[in-house]
Design a protein around this motif. Structure first.
Motif, mmCIF file in Angstrom:
data_model
loop_
_atom_site.group_PDB
_atom_site.id
_atom_site.type_symbol
_atom_site.label_atom_id
_atom_site.label_comp_id
_atom_site.label_asym_id
_atom_site.label_seq_id
_atom_site.Cartn_x
_atom_site.Cartn_y
_atom_site.Cartn_z
ATOM 1 N N ARG A 132 3.264 -15.971 27.494
ATOM 2 C CA ARG A 132 2.758 -17.294 27.856
ATOM 3 C C ARG A 132 1.840 -17.906 26.808
ATOM 4 O O ARG A 132 1.302 -18.990 27.016
ATOM 5 C CB ARG A 132 2.010 -17.210 29.199
ATOM 6 N N THR A 133 1.663 -17.251 25.667
ATOM 7 C CA THR A 133 0.711 -17.728 24.666
ATOM 8 C C THR A 133 1.280 -17.566 23.260
ATOM 9 O O THR A 133 1.884 -16.538 22.951
ATOM 10 C CB THR A 133 -0.612 -16.948 24.762
ATOM 11 N N VAL A 134 1.099 -18.585 22.422
ATOM 12 C CA VAL A 134 1.467 -18.479 21.007
ATOM 13 C C VAL A 134 0.314 -18.993 20.168
ATOM 14 O O VAL A 134 -0.506 -19.801 20.622
ATOM 15 C CB VAL A 134 2.752 -19.269 20.675
ATOM 16 N N SER A 135 0.245 -18.529 18.925
ATOM 17 C CA SER A 135 -0.763 -18.987 17.964
ATOM 18 C C SER A 135 -0.057 -19.616 16.777
ATOM 19 O O SER A 135 0.941 -19.077 16.289
ATOM 20 C CB SER A 135 -1.630 -17.822 17.491
ATOM 21 N N LEU A 136 -0.564 -20.757 16.314
ATOM 22 C CA LEU A 136 0.023 -21.485 15.195
ATOM 23 C C LEU A 136 -1.023 -21.679 14.094
ATOM 24 O O LEU A 136 -2.228 -21.751 14.371
ATOM 25 C CB LEU A 136 0.521 -22.867 15.639
ATOM 26 N N SER A 137 -0.548 -21.803 12.856
ATOM 27 C CA SER A 137 -1.412 -22.178 11.740
ATOM 28 C C SER A 137 -0.572 -22.960 10.745
ATOM 29 O O SER A 137 0.665 -22.833 10.704
ATOM 30 C CB SER A 137 -2.023 -20.942 11.072
ATOM 31 N N TRP A 138 -1.222 -23.773 9.910
ATOM 32 C CA TRP A 138 -0.497 -24.622 8.962
ATOM 33 C C TRP A 138 -1.411 -25.008 7.802
ATOM 34 O O TRP A 138 -2.637 -24.869 7.874
ATOM 35 C CB TRP A 138 0.024 -25.886 9.644
ATOM 36 N N GLY A 139 -0.786 -25.523 6.744
ATOM 37 C CA GLY A 139 -1.545 -26.024 5.610
ATOM 38 C C GLY A 139 -2.037 -27.431 5.878
ATOM 39 O O GLY A 139 -1.313 -28.264 6.430
ATOM 40 N N GLY A 140 -3.266 -27.720 5.499
ATOM 41 C CA GLY A 140 -3.893 -28.996 5.814
ATOM 42 C C GLY A 140 -3.264 -30.178 5.091
ATOM 43 O O GLY A 140 -2.637 -30.042 4.041
ATOM 44 N N SER A 141 -3.446 -31.357 5.689
ATOM 45 C CA SER A 141 -2.974 -32.613 5.109
ATOM 46 C C SER A 141 -4.112 -33.316 4.384
ATOM 47 O O SER A 141 -5.288 -32.966 4.542
ATOM 48 C CB SER A 141 -2.428 -33.533 6.209
ATOM 49 N N THR A 142 -3.758 -34.323 3.603
ATOM 50 C CA THR A 142 -4.755 -35.172 2.958
ATOM 51 C C THR A 142 -4.518 -36.617 3.379
ATOM 52 O O THR A 142 -3.426 -36.983 3.820
ATOM 53 C CB THR A 142 -4.672 -35.069 1.424
ATOM 54 N N ASP A 143 -5.561 -37.432 3.254
ATOM 55 C CA ASP A 143 -5.482 -38.834 3.655
ATOM 56 C C ASP A 143 -6.400 -39.643 2.740
ATOM 57 O O ASP A 143 -7.402 -39.105 2.237
ATOM 58 C CB ASP A 143 -5.895 -38.997 5.120
ATOM 59 N N ASP A 144 -6.100 -40.924 2.537
ATOM 60 C CA ASP A 144 -6.924 -41.733 1.645
ATOM 61 C C ASP A 144 -8.334 -41.912 2.176
ATOM 62 O O ASP A 144 -9.267 -42.189 1.408
ATOM 63 C CB ASP A 144 -6.267 -43.093 1.364
ATOM 64 N N VAL A 145 -8.518 -41.771 3.504
ATOM 65 C CA VAL A 145 -9.858 -41.854 4.088
ATOM 66 C C VAL A 145 -10.263 -40.523 4.705
ATOM 67 O O VAL A 145 -11.350 -40.010 4.460
ATOM 68 C CB VAL A 145 -9.942 -42.977 5.136
ATOM 69 N N GLY A 146 -9.399 -39.941 5.516
ATOM 70 C CA GLY A 146 -9.717 -38.656 6.123
ATOM 71 C C GLY A 146 -8.846 -38.368 7.332
ATOM 72 O O GLY A 146 -8.482 -39.284 8.081
ATOM 73 N N VAL A 147 -8.492 -37.108 7.530
ATOM 74 C CA VAL A 147 -7.714 -36.667 8.694
ATOM 75 C C VAL A 147 -8.671 -36.431 9.857
ATOM 76 O O VAL A 147 -9.664 -35.705 9.716
ATOM 77 C CB VAL A 147 -6.929 -35.383 8.375
ATOM 78 N N THR A 148 -8.406 -37.065 10.995
ATOM 79 C CA THR A 148 -9.281 -36.889 12.165
ATOM 80 C C THR A 148 -8.761 -35.851 13.144
ATOM 81 O O THR A 148 -9.543 -35.246 13.879
ATOM 82 C CB THR A 148 -9.445 -38.224 12.917
ATOM 83 N N SER A 149 -7.435 -35.621 13.179
ATOM 84 C CA SER A 149 -6.901 -34.640 14.127
ATOM 85 C C SER A 149 -5.516 -34.198 13.693
ATOM 86 O O SER A 149 -4.855 -34.848 12.873
ATOM 87 C CB SER A 149 -6.841 -35.222 15.545
ATOM 88 N N TYR A 150 -5.091 -33.071 14.259
ATOM 89 C CA TYR A 150 -3.720 -32.589 14.129
ATOM 90 C C TYR A 150 -3.121 -32.507 15.535
ATOM 91 O O TYR A 150 -3.756 -31.992 16.463
ATOM 92 C CB TYR A 150 -3.675 -31.205 13.474
ATOM 93 N N ASP A 151 -1.907 -33.025 15.685
ATOM 94 C CA ASP A 151 -1.214 -33.029 16.973
ATOM 95 C C ASP A 151 -0.040 -32.063 16.916
ATOM 96 O O ASP A 151 0.774 -32.108 15.983
ATOM 97 C CB ASP A 151 -0.688 -34.430 17.306
ATOM 98 N N VAL A 152 0.037 -31.184 17.911
ATOM 99 C CA VAL A 152 1.133 -30.222 18.004
ATOM 100 C C VAL A 152 2.175 -30.778 18.969
ATOM 101 O O VAL A 152 1.839 -31.188 20.086
ATOM 102 C CB VAL A 152 0.624 -28.857 18.501
ATOM 103 N N TYR A 153 3.423 -30.786 18.535
ATOM 104 C CA TYR A 153 4.531 -31.295 19.344
ATOM 105 C C TYR A 153 5.487 -30.165 19.688
ATOM 106 O O TYR A 153 5.721 -29.257 18.885
ATOM 107 C CB TYR A 153 5.305 -32.386 18.589
#
Length: 330
Positions: free
Chosen positions: A151-172
């Motif tokens: 019933r549980t999984v763990s995820l990880s990923w490489g970060g994104s960049t933005d011209d101002v800043g990333v406020t959140s990551y959404d998992v789909y």
């Protein structure tokens, strides 16, 4: 005339009064079900994450009830801001003001109208407006994960960049957002999953202007089956390839067939969540890896999500494969 009984008006009245008296007697003696007056438990694990300068993503854990939860209500400073059904444990609250502190609580409700006590209050502050934030974030990279349990999984990923800043990551999961974390985190732990099920996850980065990045590469994870449950019958290794041919597009699918102890006579193909066609082999069903070609006449840029499931030797439909997304013309 013989065989016909005419009921007099006073007789009908007497019968109605007798029925009412009987119903009242049964009710007084406990003949009807007691009203549900038990309140659901208050939601726990409530979190509030600013998704942009004007929106907040609220999540919580499932409540319990003696009869069953029918929905949840989200409150902002005591005023109802959103309502969802029992199948959802998150929602977005939009129309907020930048650089403003807010407090959110969640209450569960049941079919009888009972509402739980409010959850613990969770504070959150929306970020400042991002002037001239004209570019979406870059795509998250290297999405990885593992099933910690059924019933549980763990995820990880490489970060994104933005011209101002990333406020959140959404998992789909299959094109539906199921989780969000702050832009400073590149990990997520997902709970409430089903054992023995194939899940396909992607991640998008979001900035303060509410612009989202493209999807990361998909990640397929299969949760282990519960003890005593049968093995999964989901096809694995589903791959897609599109080719333009004049005004049409050819969509080629290939996949590894599951071991079902017998021959799989057919597969059912779903596009955007709807059954589209049943793949029936013209001759002897193939062994090992199977292939199928579908012709699509939609214009370039049309997006499809697809998955398949096998028809088992006993005639029932098996488990779904992981989902794949294709964009015609890409």
């Amino acid at each position: 005339m013989e065989g016909i009984t005419v009921q007099r008006p006073h007789a009908r009245t007497a019968l109605a009064c007798s029925a009412a008296l009987l119903l009242a007697t049964l009710t007084a003696c406990g003949g009807s079900a007691e009203a549900d007056t038990v309140k659901p438990t208050a939601p726990e694990g409530v979190t509030a994450q600013a998704g942009s300068a004007t929106s907040v993503h609220v999540m919580w854990e499932r409540s319990s009830d003696n009869e069953g939860i029918t929905g949840y209500d989200v409150y902002r400073a005591g005023e109802k801001a959103a309502s969802v059904d029992a199948g959802k444990l998150m929602t977005d609250v939009d129309g907020l003001t930048a650089s403003t502190a807010y407090t959110f609580t969640v209450r569960a409700r049941d079919a009888a109208g009972n509402r739980s006590a409010p959850s613990a209050a969770v504070p959150v502050t929306t970020p400042a407006d991002a002037p001239a934030d004209d570019e979406p974030p870059t795509t998250p990279t290297r999405l990885r994960g593992k099933a910690d349990s059924g019933r549980t999984v763990s995820l990880s990923w490489g970060g994104s960049t933005d011209d101002v800043g990333v406020t959140s990551y959404d998992v789909y999961q299959e094109d539906s957002r199921i989780h969000s974390v702050p832009g400073t985190r590149t990990t997520a732990r997902l709970t409430g999953l089903r054992p023995g099920t194939v899940y396909t996850f992607t991640v998008r980065a979001r900035d303060a202007a509410d612009r989202s990045s493209p999807d990361s590469a998909p990640l397929d994870l299969t949760t282990p089956s519960a003890p005593g449950d049968p093995d999964s019958t989901a096809p694995t290794g589903l791959r897609t390839e599109t080719t333009a041919q004049g005004r049409e597009h050819l969509l080629d699918l290939s996949w590894d067939q599951p071991d079902t102890g017998g021959t799989i006579p057919a597969y059912q193909l779903f596009l955007n969540g709807e059954p589209t066609t049943t793949i029936v082999w013209g001759g002897t069903p193939p062994r090992g890896r199977a292939t199928y070609r579908l012709t699509l006449t939609d214009p370039p840029g049309t997006r499809y999500s697809l998955k398949i499931r096998p028809k088992l030797p006993d005639g029932t439909w098996g488990d779904f494969s992981a989902q794949r997304t294709v964009v015609l013309g890409d």
